[in-house]
Write a protein that holds these residues in place. Structure first.
Motif, PDB file in Angstrom:
ATOM      1  N   LEU A  65       0.758  -1.155   0.579  1.00  0.00           N
ATOM      2  CA  LEU A  65       0.004   0.213  -0.372  1.00  0.00           C
ATOM      3  C   LEU A  65       0.637   1.479  -0.292  1.00  0.00           C
ATOM      4  CD1 LEU A  65      -3.276   0.929   0.264  1.00  0.00           C
ATOM      5  CD2 LEU A  65      -3.002   0.673   2.945  1.00  0.00           C
ATOM      6  N   ARG A  66       0.342   1.959  -1.079  1.00  0.00           N
ATOM      7  CA  ARG A  66       1.132   3.135  -1.080  1.00  0.00           C
ATOM      8  C   ARG A  66       0.211   5.069  -1.189  1.00  0.00           C
ATOM      9  NH1 ARG A  66       4.253  -0.247   0.202  1.00  0.00           N
ATOM     10  NH2 ARG A  66       6.637   0.044  -0.576  1.00  0.00           N
ATOM     11  N   ASP A  67       0.215   5.619  -1.379  1.00  0.00           N
ATOM     12  CA  ASP A  67      -0.463   6.995  -0.924  1.00  0.00           C
ATOM     13  C   ASP A  67       0.132   7.999  -1.069  1.00  0.00           C
ATOM     14  OD1 ASP A  67      -2.088   8.854  -0.807  1.00  0.00           O
ATOM     15  OD2 ASP A  67      -2.451   8.234   1.748  1.00  0.00           O
ATOM     16  N   VAL A  68       0.988   8.884  -1.746  1.00  0.00           N
ATOM     17  CA  VAL A  68       0.766   9.754  -2.823  1.00  0.00           C
ATOM     18  C   VAL A  68       0.108  11.432  -3.067  1.00  0.00           C
ATOM     19  CG1 VAL A  68       1.674   9.282  -4.666  1.00  0.00           C
ATOM     20  CG2 VAL A  68       2.974  10.369  -3.587  1.00  0.00           C
ATOM     21  N   TRP A  69       1.066  12.304  -2.725  1.00  0.00           N
ATOM     22  CA  TRP A  69       0.234  13.618  -2.970  1.00  0.00           C
ATOM     23  C   TRP A  69       0.973  14.311  -4.229  1.00  0.00           C
ATOM     24  CZ3 TRP A  69      -5.112  15.274  -1.205  1.00  0.00           C
ATOM     25  CH2 TRP A  69      -5.242  14.301   0.208  1.00  0.00           C
ATOM     26  N   LEU A  70       0.224  14.372  -4.987  1.00  0.00           N
ATOM     27  CA  LEU A  70       0.905  15.626  -6.052  1.00  0.00           C
ATOM     28  C   LEU A  70       0.403  17.073  -6.497  1.00  0.00           C
ATOM     29  CD1 LEU A  70       1.815  12.593  -8.048  1.00  0.00           C
ATOM     30  CD2 LEU A  70       3.144  13.992  -7.867  1.00  0.00           C
ATOM     31  N   SER A  71       1.111  18.403  -7.201  1.00  0.00           N
ATOM     32  CA  SER A  71      -0.125  19.186  -7.306  1.00  0.00           C
ATOM     33  C   SER A  71      -0.803  19.145  -8.436  1.00  0.00           C
ATOM     34  CB  SER A  71       1.023  20.508  -7.926  1.00  0.00           C
ATOM     35  OG  SER A  71       1.574  19.645  -8.966  1.00  0.00           O
ATOM     36  N   ASN A  72      -1.647  19.559  -8.694  1.00  0.00           N
ATOM     37  CA  ASN A  72      -1.877  19.131 -10.623  1.00  0.00           C
ATOM     38  C   ASN A  72      -1.345  19.134 -11.512  1.00  0.00           C
ATOM     39  OD1 ASN A  72      -4.800  17.904 -10.018  1.00  0.00           O
ATOM     40  ND2 ASN A  72      -5.844  19.479  -9.656  1.00  0.00           N
ATOM     41  N   VAL A  73      -0.668  20.106 -11.172  1.00  0.00           N
ATOM     42  CA  VAL A  73       0.337  20.420 -12.165  1.00  0.00           C
ATOM     43  C   VAL A  73       1.794  20.043 -12.766  1.00  0.00           C
ATOM     44  CG1 VAL A  73       2.638  22.751 -13.064  1.00  0.00           C
ATOM     45  CG2 VAL A  73      -0.227  23.201 -12.153  1.00  0.00           C
ATOM     46  N   GLU A  74       1.911  18.684 -11.437  1.00  0.00           N
ATOM     47  CA  GLU A  74       3.279  18.179 -11.570  1.00  0.00           C
ATOM     48  C   GLU A  74       2.971  16.800 -12.223  1.00  0.00           C
ATOM     49  OE1 GLU A  74       5.978  15.866  -8.827  1.00  0.00           O
ATOM     50  OE2 GLU A  74       4.584  17.061  -7.985  1.00  0.00           O
ATOM     51  N   PHE A  75       1.168  16.546 -11.802  1.00  0.00           N
ATOM     52  CA  PHE A  75       0.904  15.281 -11.902  1.00  0.00           C
ATOM     53  C   PHE A  75       0.776  15.222 -13.477  1.00  0.00           C
ATOM     54  CE2 PHE A  75      -2.625  12.285 -13.215  1.00  0.00           C
ATOM     55  CZ  PHE A  75      -2.413  11.068 -12.476  1.00  0.00           C
ATOM     56  N   TYR A  76       0.596  15.869 -13.521  1.00  0.00           N
ATOM     57  CA  TYR A  76      -0.688  16.129 -15.549  1.00  0.00           C
ATOM     58  C   TYR A  76       1.218  16.479 -16.321  1.00  0.00           C
ATOM     59  CZ  TYR A  76      -4.680  15.158 -13.794  1.00  0.00           C
ATOM     60  OH  TYR A  76      -6.265  14.573 -14.014  1.00  0.00           O
ATOM     61  N   GLU A  77       1.930  16.798 -15.810  1.00  0.00           N
ATOM     62  CA  GLU A  77       3.058  17.499 -16.502  1.00  0.00           C
ATOM     63  C   GLU A  77       3.754  16.183 -16.654  1.00  0.00           C
ATOM     64  OE1 GLU A  77       5.820  19.027 -18.898  1.00  0.00           O
ATOM     65  OE2 GLU A  77       3.880  20.039 -18.247  1.00  0.00           O
ATOM     66  N   ILE A  78       3.552  14.988 -15.567  1.00  0.00           N
ATOM     67  CA  ILE A  78       4.172  14.180 -16.005  1.00  0.00           C
ATOM     68  C   ILE A  78       3.704  12.881 -16.831  1.00  0.00           C
ATOM     69  CG2 ILE A  78       4.890  11.275 -15.038  1.00  0.00           C
ATOM     70  CD1 ILE A  78       5.677  13.205 -12.499  1.00  0.00           C
ATOM     71  N   LEU A  79       2.262  12.957 -17.059  1.00  0.00           N
ATOM     72  CA  LEU A  79       1.656  12.318 -17.953  1.00  0.00           C
ATOM     73  C   LEU A  79       1.513  12.450 -19.458  1.00  0.00           C
ATOM     74  CD1 LEU A  79       0.281  11.232 -15.534  1.00  0.00           C
ATOM     75  CD2 LEU A  79      -2.183  11.790 -16.612  1.00  0.00           C
TER      76      LEU A  79
END
Length: 193
Positions: A157-171
């Motif tokens: 089990l893992r749980d991580v929070w990212l900013s929307n900007v960072e997450f979608y930039e990676i995608l």
């Protein structure tokens, strides 16, 4: 190729063989790293990459729509438990999951496309799941692997929070890079060889 930081969030993939047909795209692997753990099958012939490529595109297009049907700060273990019971368990079980019946919880997961992985192909035949929730500023990923002895393996089990900007930039970066890699790769005419 890896995009992002595997100790937080990253997408990793490899093209072993490219195909002319975009509906196949390429043979290889696609895995998701969440908080230092890899989810998915990391083998050279794990999957055709078209499904994962298309799912990343749907995630990008659906930005902002993966709203949590329960408080965003709910405990990861409670989310994993509710997800496994509601999506794969017995709907006749008594109990509520964040104020919803198992049937309501399952409908909410599907309506908001909260399950990223498995994405419908063999990439996640290792029994892993990655759930995505978001609000206006943050994305939360809850990832775990199924267990033959329980609803999920607590050690995974893992749980991580990212900013929307960072997450979608990676995608976006992964999608652009895998497309360029596929376009530059010598291609087989079809997937029958």
């Amino acid at each position: 190729m890896i995009v992002g930081n595997p100790t937080i969030f990253a997408i990793e993939s490899e093209i072993t063989k490219a195909y002319e047909r975009p509906s196949f795209r390429a043979l290889g692997y696609f895995v998701i790293h969440v908080s230092g753990r890899c989810y998915g099958v990391k083998e050279p012939d794990a999957t055709l990459l078209a499904v994962s490529f298309d799912e990343v595109g749907r995630r990008i297009d659906g930005r902002g729509s993966h709203e949590s049907p329960f408080p965003m700060d709910a405990k990861a273990k409670e989310i994993a438990h509710a997800f496994r019971v509601a999506c794969y368990g017995n709907w006749d079980e008594k109990g509520q999951f964040f104020g919803m019946s198992a049937r309501e919880f399952d409908k909410a997961i599907n309506a908001k496309r909260l399950m990223w992985a498995p994405d419908g192909d063999e990439a996640f035949d290792d029994g892993s799941y990655v759930l995505q929730f978001e609000d206006q500023s943050m994305v939360r990923l809850v990832a775990f692997a199924s267990s033959p002895d329980s609803l999920y393996d607590t050690d995974t089990l893992r749980d991580v929070w990212l900013s929307n900007v960072e997450f979608y930039e990676i995608l976006h970066q992964w999608r652009d890079r895998i497309r360029a890699e596929w376009e530059g790769h010598p291609k087989s005419p079809d997937g029958n060889d």
